[in-house]
Scaffold this motif. Sequence first.
Motif, PDB file in Angstrom:
ATOM      1  N   ALA A   1      -5.165  -9.316  -2.457  1.00  0.00           N
ATOM      2  CA  ALA A   1      -6.351  -9.317  -1.591  1.00  0.00           C
ATOM      3  C   ALA A   1      -6.800 -10.732  -1.237  1.00  0.00           C
TER       4      ALA A   1
ATOM      5  N   ALA B   1      -8.152  -0.794  -1.107  1.00  0.00           N
ATOM      6  CA  ALA B   1      -7.025  -1.365  -1.857  1.00  0.00           C
ATOM      7  C   ALA B   1      -6.761  -2.787  -1.390  1.00  0.00           C
ATOM      8  N   ALA B   2      -6.844  -3.012  -0.069  1.00  0.00           N
ATOM      9  CA  ALA B   2      -6.589  -4.340   0.467  1.00  0.00           C
ATOM     10  C   ALA B   2      -7.698  -5.325   0.104  1.00  0.00           C
ATOM     11  N   LEU B   3      -8.841  -4.815  -0.377  1.00  0.00           N
ATOM     12  CA  LEU B   3      -9.902  -5.704  -0.855  1.00  0.00           C
ATOM     13  C   LEU B   3      -9.777  -5.924  -2.361  1.00  0.00           C
TER      14      LEU B   3
ATOM     15  N   LEU C   1       0.807  -1.218   0.000  1.00  0.00           N
ATOM     16  CA  LEU C   1       0.000   0.000   0.000  1.00  0.00           C
ATOM     17  C   LEU C   1       0.842   1.271   0.000  1.00  0.00           C
TER      18      LEU C   1
ATOM     19  N   PRO D   1      -7.421  -2.413   8.734  1.00  0.00           N
ATOM     20  CA  PRO D   1      -6.684  -1.165   8.918  1.00  0.00           C
ATOM     21  C   PRO D   1      -6.863  -0.611  10.325  1.00  0.00           C
TER      22      PRO D   1
ATOM     23  N   LEU E   1     -14.545   1.548   3.475  1.00  0.00           N
ATOM     24  CA  LEU E   1     -13.529   1.243   4.479  1.00  0.00           C
ATOM     25  C   LEU E   1     -12.307   2.136   4.352  1.00  0.00           C
ATOM     26  N   GLY E   2     -12.376   3.172   3.541  1.00  0.00           N
ATOM     27  CA  GLY E   2     -11.215   4.030   3.349  1.00  0.00           C
ATOM     28  C   GLY E   2     -10.339   3.509   2.218  1.00  0.00           C
TER      29      GLY E   2
ATOM     30  N   THR F   1     -12.530   3.364  10.238  1.00  0.00           N
ATOM     31  CA  THR F   1     -13.090   4.118   9.128  1.00  0.00           C
ATOM     32  C   THR F   1     -14.321   3.438   8.560  1.00  0.00           C
ATOM     33  N   LEU F   2     -15.434   4.175   8.546  1.00  0.00           N
ATOM     34  CA  LEU F   2     -16.673   3.680   7.953  1.00  0.00           C
ATOM     35  C   LEU F   2     -17.385   4.885   7.363  1.00  0.00           C
ATOM     36  N   HIS F   3     -17.388   4.995   6.047  1.00  0.00           N
ATOM     37  CA  HIS F   3     -17.893   6.229   5.459  1.00  0.00           C
ATOM     38  C   HIS F   3     -19.394   6.247   5.203  1.00  0.00           C
TER      39      HIS F   3
ATOM     40  N   ARG G   1      -3.640  -6.073  -7.352  1.00  0.00           N
ATOM     41  CA  ARG G   1      -4.305  -5.824  -6.077  1.00  0.00           C
ATOM     42  C   ARG G   1      -5.230  -6.985  -5.719  1.00  0.00           C
TER      43      ARG G   1
ATOM     44  N   ASP H   1      -7.070   2.566   2.103  1.00  0.00           N
ATOM     45  CA  ASP H   1      -6.286   1.369   2.395  1.00  0.00           C
ATOM     46  C   ASP H   1      -7.178   0.138   2.444  1.00  0.00           C
ATOM     47  N   GLY H   2      -8.324   0.284   3.107  1.00  0.00           N
ATOM     48  CA  GLY H   2      -9.251  -0.842   3.211  1.00  0.00           C
ATOM     49  C   GLY H   2      -9.705  -1.303   1.838  1.00  0.00           C
TER      50      GLY H   2
ATOM     51  N   PRO I   1     -12.965  -9.695  -2.778  1.00  0.00           N
ATOM     52  CA  PRO I   1     -11.843 -10.246  -3.543  1.00  0.00           C
ATOM     53  C   PRO I   1     -12.198 -11.552  -4.260  1.00  0.00           C
TER      54      PRO I   1
ATOM     55  N   TYR J   1      -6.715  -7.605   5.421  1.00  0.00           N
ATOM     56  CA  TYR J   1      -6.127  -6.475   6.135  1.00  0.00           C
ATOM     57  C   TYR J   1      -7.193  -5.787   6.956  1.00  0.00           C
TER      58      TYR J   1
END
Lengths: 261, 328
Positions: free
Chosen positions: A74, B222-224, A51, A81, B216-217, A85-87, A70, B219-220, A102, A79
């Motif tokens: 995945a 990208a990691a998915l 990343l 993080p 999840l932002g 974060t939850l938008h 990616r 990074d989240g 994935p 991962y």
Amino acid sequence: MVKVEARELSVALGRREVVRGVSFAAGRGLVGVLGPNGAGKSTLVRALLGLVPHAGEVRLDETPIARLTRAEIARRVAYLPQGQTLHWPLTVERLVALGRLPHLAPFSRLDEADRTAIEHAMARTEVTALRHRTATELSGGERARVLLARALAVEAPALIADEPLSSLDPAHALHGMELLRAEADAGRLVLAVLHDLTLAARFCDRLLVLHDGALVADGAPGDVLSAELLARVYGVRAFIADDPPLRVPLARIVDGANAAT
Amino acid sequence: MTARWLWPSLLLLALLAALLGVGIGSTVISLPRAWAALAGHGDPIERAILVELRLPRAVLGLAVGAMLGVGGAALQGYLRNPLAEPAVLGVSNGAALGAVLALYFGLADASFLLLPALAIAGAVVTLLLLFALAGRGESPLTLILAGIAVSTLAGAGISLALNMAPNPFAAMEIMTWLLGSLEDRSFRHVALALPCIAAGLLLLAGQGRALDALTLGEDGAAALGVNLRRTRLRLLLGIAIGVGGAVAVSGAIGFVGLIVPHLLRPFTDRSPSALLWPSALAGAALLTLADVAVRVIPSTNELKLGVVTAFLGVPVFLVHLLRERRLW
């Protein structure tokens, strides 16, 4: 099985070198990543996932990470993080289902295997009862468990978790460590950034200790967590409860803060 | 869960809007006569009104509305900001500047094609500027900042054109165009806008999963397995091409991209992917209905479409404000 390997890994954020020449390889077990704030733990695990741009090399199953897409990364490494974060106000179930992304072919829906993985992940983290709740309206502890469920739902051979216990009370933190332990016992690699030395010593198979971006110790908890190392790295005086088979450090602040460094 | 009745009702609404769009205007044409005219054995004047005036207008209303709706939903998802709309990227202003230049230099009278062509050129130049400014980075903030910079620049250019207009009529012509309208559009406009809009819709509507993962932002996501650069590229291209094409034929119509996702969100599971295609349908219905309203509301000058949508936007935000303050 998966093998995560760093070779002379360095990461610079802006001009500052945050991770410096870290080398290690791990394929199984519960590996704790320790170190004081700003030691480079989060940057290290982000680099392991590809990343952040890095110097040196990160390899997943012997393949340099730069050569993997990616999606390929995945499916091998899940991962979790740092932070929560939850938008968007998704329901818990919908959020955990993101972990299946994935594995989804384009334009396909969740199949039976995906549903099982989601149920399984929710059951293990004890959030099944919350499934219809809105994730953004949960307490910090509940949310941490839901996000862990999201990461477990990927069912990747490796899990990298950045401070998975940060907002859990002692009981849930213990339960969280037991969960990570169970994942490791099931043959997965779990790499977790931790701050609780006692839990790290009790549950981890191996500890990596970072200090100023460099890997200063790598080994079994009993060998790594010496009073001398803790004084050097954290600037705390530790009383190590030597109660075989456990050697658990209890830390106290050294007079004059980081005098020991 | 996304309400099951959402899709069918939105489809029905869009269809109804299209029928009203074709059926309502200054001349009343009854359904059987309209059918006869379309089938080819009716009154040739009614046929001309239907096929050459109202049909292209309805088609453009649906297409432009769909594009603005999807653009808003996709951008809100990508920026994770419910106040985003396609205009945030500056593409609308860029396209409008192109059109304004065509009007300013009197090129619009030379050929009907020049104005929309220059508008699309304006959108493309805006896109190139956006790329130059926002770079290949992955943060949504840089994109917003670059969008505001580009949008302001294009807005300043439009103001300059108005300022320097040789006479009041030229300024009036520019102002009128800027208000947005679907009046007097032909199938040549449809042929010009539709490919752009179709390309834009396809580029954006495939992004649902990536946008969901962004919950999840970065990074989240990208990691998915999400390739953030590719997501951003598709989003930029989709909005620039689609909205550029839409503005080229309709003028800058605001608020549709902003309010449509807001109206639909309560009926979905609130994930960005659940909003994309419904926003297309709802946007199409909303703009076409607004265009019907333009024709029905009695006024001396024809009411402009952009004015109606702006008035529609206000109550939607009032409701949100009241909810936010827990007064409702």
